[in-house]
Design a protein around this motif. Structure first.
Motif, mmCIF file in Angstrom:
data_model
loop_
_atom_site.group_PDB
_atom_site.id
_atom_site.type_symbol
_atom_site.label_atom_id
_atom_site.label_comp_id
_atom_site.label_asym_id
_atom_site.label_seq_id
_atom_site.Cartn_x
_atom_site.Cartn_y
_atom_site.Cartn_z
ATOM 1 N N MET A 1 0.814 -1.207 0.000
ATOM 2 C CA MET A 1 0.000 0.000 0.000
ATOM 3 C C MET A 1 0.856 1.269 0.000
ATOM 4 O O MET A 1 0.354 2.329 -0.329
ATOM 5 N N ASN A 2 2.129 1.121 0.389
ATOM 6 C CA ASN A 2 2.977 2.311 0.485
ATOM 7 C C ASN A 2 3.112 3.027 -0.853
ATOM 8 O O ASN A 2 3.077 4.259 -0.899
ATOM 9 N N VAL A 3 3.263 2.276 -1.945
ATOM 10 C CA VAL A 3 3.384 2.901 -3.263
ATOM 11 C C VAL A 3 2.093 3.638 -3.599
ATOM 12 O O VAL A 3 2.122 4.769 -4.078
ATOM 13 N N LEU A 4 0.975 3.017 -3.303
ATOM 14 C CA LEU A 4 -0.323 3.633 -3.570
ATOM 15 C C LEU A 4 -0.499 4.920 -2.765
ATOM 16 O O LEU A 4 -0.946 5.940 -3.286
ATOM 17 N N VAL A 5 -0.117 4.894 -1.508
ATOM 18 C CA VAL A 5 -0.187 6.099 -0.666
ATOM 19 C C VAL A 5 0.710 7.190 -1.228
ATOM 20 O O VAL A 5 0.311 8.360 -1.299
ATOM 21 N N GLU A 6 1.901 6.829 -1.671
ATOM 22 C CA GLU A 6 2.827 7.814 -2.238
ATOM 23 C C GLU A 6 2.269 8.415 -3.531
ATOM 24 O O GLU A 6 2.419 9.612 -3.776
ATOM 25 N N PRO A 13 -0.885 16.260 -1.784
ATOM 26 C CA PRO A 13 0.009 16.092 -0.628
ATOM 27 C C PRO A 13 -0.563 16.577 0.702
ATOM 28 O O PRO A 13 -0.066 16.207 1.765
ATOM 29 N N GLU A 14 -1.602 17.375 0.639
ATOM 30 C CA GLU A 14 -2.135 17.947 1.882
ATOM 31 C C GLU A 14 -2.995 16.971 2.689
ATOM 32 O O GLU A 14 -3.386 17.271 3.815
ATOM 33 N N PHE A 15 -3.279 15.794 2.148
ATOM 34 C CA PHE A 15 -4.159 14.857 2.831
ATOM 35 C C PHE A 15 -3.439 13.599 3.295
ATOM 36 O O PHE A 15 -2.471 13.161 2.670
ATOM 37 N N ASP A 16 -3.947 13.006 4.378
ATOM 38 C CA ASP A 16 -3.465 11.715 4.870
ATOM 39 C C ASP A 16 -4.471 10.662 4.405
ATOM 40 O O ASP A 16 -5.529 10.485 5.010
ATOM 41 N N SER A 20 -8.810 7.908 5.794
ATOM 42 C CA SER A 20 -10.128 8.108 5.197
ATOM 43 C C SER A 20 -10.698 6.801 4.651
ATOM 44 O O SER A 20 -9.974 5.970 4.106
ATOM 45 N N THR A 21 -12.009 6.664 4.770
ATOM 46 C CA THR A 21 -12.690 5.515 4.170
ATOM 47 C C THR A 21 -13.440 5.913 2.904
ATOM 48 O O THR A 21 -13.981 5.058 2.216
ATOM 49 N N ASP A 22 -13.485 7.214 2.622
ATOM 50 C CA ASP A 22 -14.147 7.675 1.400
ATOM 51 C C ASP A 22 -13.489 8.972 0.928
ATOM 52 O O ASP A 22 -13.861 10.060 1.345
#
Length: 77
Positions: A1-6, A13-16, A20-22
């Motif tokens: 999932m790290n690649v997807l998060v990146e 970039p302003e969001f974590d 979030s689930t949606d």
């Protein structure tokens, strides 16, 4: 999932995205971001996501995106 998060962080970039689930309902992604995300996923994983799969349901959260990628033979860990 790290690649997807990146990838998601490179778009917004302003969001974590891990909390979030949606993404759409929470205002983290809009329709333009979804198209940017699809293009980036296509390039990153050397796939071609079909237009019929570019729906909000496939881009709600990390799990739904991972399921979509799995359909195209990509395992996201």
């Amino acid at each position: 999932m790290n690649v997807l998060v990146e990838i998601l962080k490179s778009i917004r970039p302003e969001f974590d995205f891990t909390v979030s689930t949606d993404f759409l309902a929470d205002g983290m992604l809009d329709s333009f971001d979804m198209i940017t995300l699809v293009a980036t996923l296509d390039k990153t994983y050397s796939i071609s996501i079909e237009g019929v799969d570019i729906t909000p349901e496939h881009f709600k959260n990390l799990a739904t995106i991972a399921r979509l990628l799995k359909k195209y033979g990509v395992e996201v860990t």
